[in-house]
Design a protein around this motif. Structure first.
Motif, PDB file in Angstrom:
ATOM      1  N   SER A  38     -52.700 -63.363  16.991  1.00 28.91           N
ATOM      2  CA  SER A  38     -51.940 -64.431  17.665  1.00 28.91           C
ATOM      3  C   SER A  38     -52.018 -64.338  19.213  1.00 28.91           C
ATOM      4  O   SER A  38     -52.430 -63.299  19.777  1.00 28.91           O
ATOM      5  N   THR A  42     -50.350 -69.000  19.499  1.00 33.33           N
ATOM      6  CA  THR A  42     -51.154 -69.618  18.626  1.00 33.33           C
ATOM      7  C   THR A  42     -51.633 -68.707  17.633  1.00 33.33           C
ATOM      8  O   THR A  42     -51.840 -67.773  17.988  1.00 33.33           O
ATOM      9  N   GLU A  44     -54.959 -67.632  15.686  1.00 33.03           N
ATOM     10  CA  GLU A  44     -56.296 -67.559  15.742  1.00 33.03           C
ATOM     11  C   GLU A  44     -56.952 -67.218  14.555  1.00 33.03           C
ATOM     12  O   GLU A  44     -56.798 -65.738  14.153  1.00 33.03           O
ATOM     13  N   PHE A  46     -60.570 -65.985  12.714  1.00 31.84           N
ATOM     14  CA  PHE A  46     -61.988 -65.510  13.287  1.00 31.84           C
ATOM     15  C   PHE A  46     -62.610 -64.903  12.039  1.00 31.84           C
ATOM     16  O   PHE A  46     -61.902 -64.223  11.056  1.00 31.84           O
ATOM     17  N   ASP A  61     -62.456 -71.326  11.769  1.00 28.60           N
ATOM     18  CA  ASP A  61     -62.405 -70.616  12.887  1.00 28.60           C
ATOM     19  C   ASP A  61     -61.727 -71.323  14.170  1.00 28.60           C
ATOM     20  O   ASP A  61     -62.162 -72.370  14.402  1.00 28.60           O
ATOM     21  N   GLY A  62     -60.668 -70.880  14.889  1.00 25.35           N
ATOM     22  CA  GLY A  62     -60.114 -71.354  15.828  1.00 25.35           C
ATOM     23  C   GLY A  62     -58.768 -71.132  15.606  1.00 25.35           C
ATOM     24  O   GLY A  62     -58.092 -70.545  15.141  1.00 25.35           O
ATOM     25  N   ARG A  63     -57.915 -71.896  16.737  1.00 20.45           N
ATOM     26  CA  ARG A  63     -56.697 -71.713  17.026  1.00 20.45           C
ATOM     27  C   ARG A  63     -55.681 -72.798  16.275  1.00 20.45           C
ATOM     28  O   ARG A  63     -56.293 -73.969  16.394  1.00 20.45           O
ATOM     29  N   TYR A  64     -54.555 -72.361  16.035  1.00 24.53           N
ATOM     30  CA  TYR A  64     -53.568 -73.365  15.376  1.00 24.53           C
ATOM     31  C   TYR A  64     -52.229 -73.104  15.712  1.00 24.53           C
ATOM     32  O   TYR A  64     -51.944 -71.943  15.849  1.00 24.53           O
ATOM     33  N   PRO A 134     -55.887 -77.344  19.924  1.00 21.23           N
ATOM     34  CA  PRO A 134     -55.605 -76.515  18.662  1.00 21.23           C
ATOM     35  C   PRO A 134     -55.288 -77.436  17.328  1.00 21.23           C
ATOM     36  O   PRO A 134     -54.856 -78.428  17.850  1.00 21.23           O
TER      37      PRO A 134
END
Length: 409
Positions: A38, A42, A44, A46, A61-64, A134
């Motif tokens: 977190s 958000t 994340e 990875f 991969d990335g933020r949601y 995001p």
């Protein structure tokens, strides 16, 4: 363009392109707890293997940003009190939000053996519209959750209807962050319900109540193609006509299932009086998935075939003259009980059926506007008020309580 996740009172023509847009942005991935963290509230991902499907390769991969529903699932999976976690977000204490989530996912950082969470989760995501934004975390689920998407359920149910060769139409569609709700009726399967609709007038003749119904529809034009019947000895447009129909819903994010429920549709106002005692429910449970494992398309097609077959069987039963006539006769039998003290009656029903104070006041307003001082008036007030409720899940629950409310008068 951002994905639209909620809409009320849509036509089928509105719903399909919206679902297609969602489908293009969807991605599902099974990831270990160690691949989640977190960051500023958000989630994340990875080190997660990209998803490969018929659309190609999608990096995940990335933020949601979690939806409200997903926040509840994060709390449940990590055994955090859900009201506490939501309060942290509402109060902008994202530092505490991150600390709680990360501490339980990865274990304590101040000890030699942190005891991280060793589970894997199915994450249902919407990809970001642009790289600098995001995406959306729609759900954090068990890796045994059996995915069945809204668009496919819609197609499967329509196939089931066509298999019976019944003249049936979708009259209204709703969408939330987690579920789809559609209402079907058969314009050729109609009956008179003179006792159930005695002295009833649509509450939506009241401009304020109609404004409430339109308010929850947003910018979408409300479409309710209810056929009119003439030559029945009543003023045109005021005949006590009801139609056979049913409601179906699907939950994509783990809370419920595919559910089919018969209903009786009132011509003059579009009320849907459901019969929850006949509901059919199929829960989303599948085989456990390994990290990075793809869903079997053969298994998925078989699940949809079961939904189609079940819809076919239920439509053949619920839209038959025998079933429909029996339900109308039951409504007629209970309808005429007089209501002498509406406010007192609503107080009792609120306690028995769990209405909120807002719902109690709203149903009472619809009861008065409907002009029907009987048990049937209570049922019709519940189902007309439900059309003004922004949340389709709660609106369905209210429709399910209408027959019970009538029986308690």
């Amino acid at each position: 363009m951002p994905v639209i996740t909620s809409a009320r009172h849509m036509s089928l023509q509105d719903m399909v392109p919206l679902l297609n847009h969602q489908q293009a942005a969807k991605v599902d991935v099974v990831a270990p707890a160690s691949a989640l963290r977190s960051v500023d509230g958000t989630i994340e991902l990875f080190g997660v293997t990209p998803v490969v499907d018929d659309r190609g390769v999608t990096a995940v991969d990335g933020r949601y940003r979690p939806t409200g529903s997903a926040d509840g699932q994060i709390a449940a999976k990590l055994d955090i009190p859900v009201r506490y976690l939501r309060r942290l977000r509402d109060d902008a204490r994202l530092d505490l939000y991150d600390s709680n989530v990360n501490g339980l996912l990865h274990g304590r950082a101040d000890v030699a053996d942190p005891e991280p969470d060793d589970r894997s989760f199915l994450l249902r995501l919407f990809t970001a519209p642009t790289p600098d934004q995001p995406g959306v975390l729609r759900a954090l689920l068990s890796d045994r959750y059996g995915i069945i998407d809204n668009l496919d359920v819609l197609a499967a149910v329509l196939d089931g209807i066509h298999a019976v060769d019944v003249d049936a139409e979708i009259r209204s569609c709703d969408l939330t962050e987690s579920s789809m709700h559609c209402k079907v009726y058969a314009p050729q399967m109609s009956a008179l319900a003179p006792t159930f609709l005695a002295h009833y007038r649509t509450p939506f003749a009241n401009p304020e109540l109609e404004a409430e119904r339109q308010r929850v529809a947003g910018h979408l034009e409300r479409v309710r193609p209810i056929a009119s019947a003439e030559g029945l000895g009543y003023e045109p447009g005021c005949e006590p006509v009801v139609f056979a129909g049913f409601r179906f819903s699907n939950d994509e994010t783990g809370h419920r299932a595919v559910t089919l429920t018969p209903e009786v549709v009132i011509q003059i106002c579009g009320n849907g009086l459901t019969m929850p005692m006949f509901s059919s429910t199929r829960r989303h449970i599948g085989d456990q998935l390994e990290i990075g494992q793809a869903w079997s398309q053969d298994t998925y097609r078989k699940k949809l075939a079961v939904i189609t077959a079940e819809t076919r069987d239920k439509v053949a039963e619920w839209l038959s003259a025998e079933f429909f006539t029996a339900r109308v006769e039951e409504l007629e039998h209970q309808a005429a009980t007089p209501v002498h003290q509406p406010e007192r009656t609503m107080e009792v029903l609120t306690k028995r059926l769990g209405f909120t104070e807002t719902e109690r006041a709203g149903i009472l307003s619809h009861f008065i506007a409907g002009g029907q001082l009987t048990a049937a008036g209570i049922a019709n007030a519940v189902t007309s008020y439900s059309q003004t409720v922004p949340n389709p899940v709660r609106a369905d629950s209210l429709d399910d309580l209408a027959v019970q409310a009538m029986s308690l008068v």
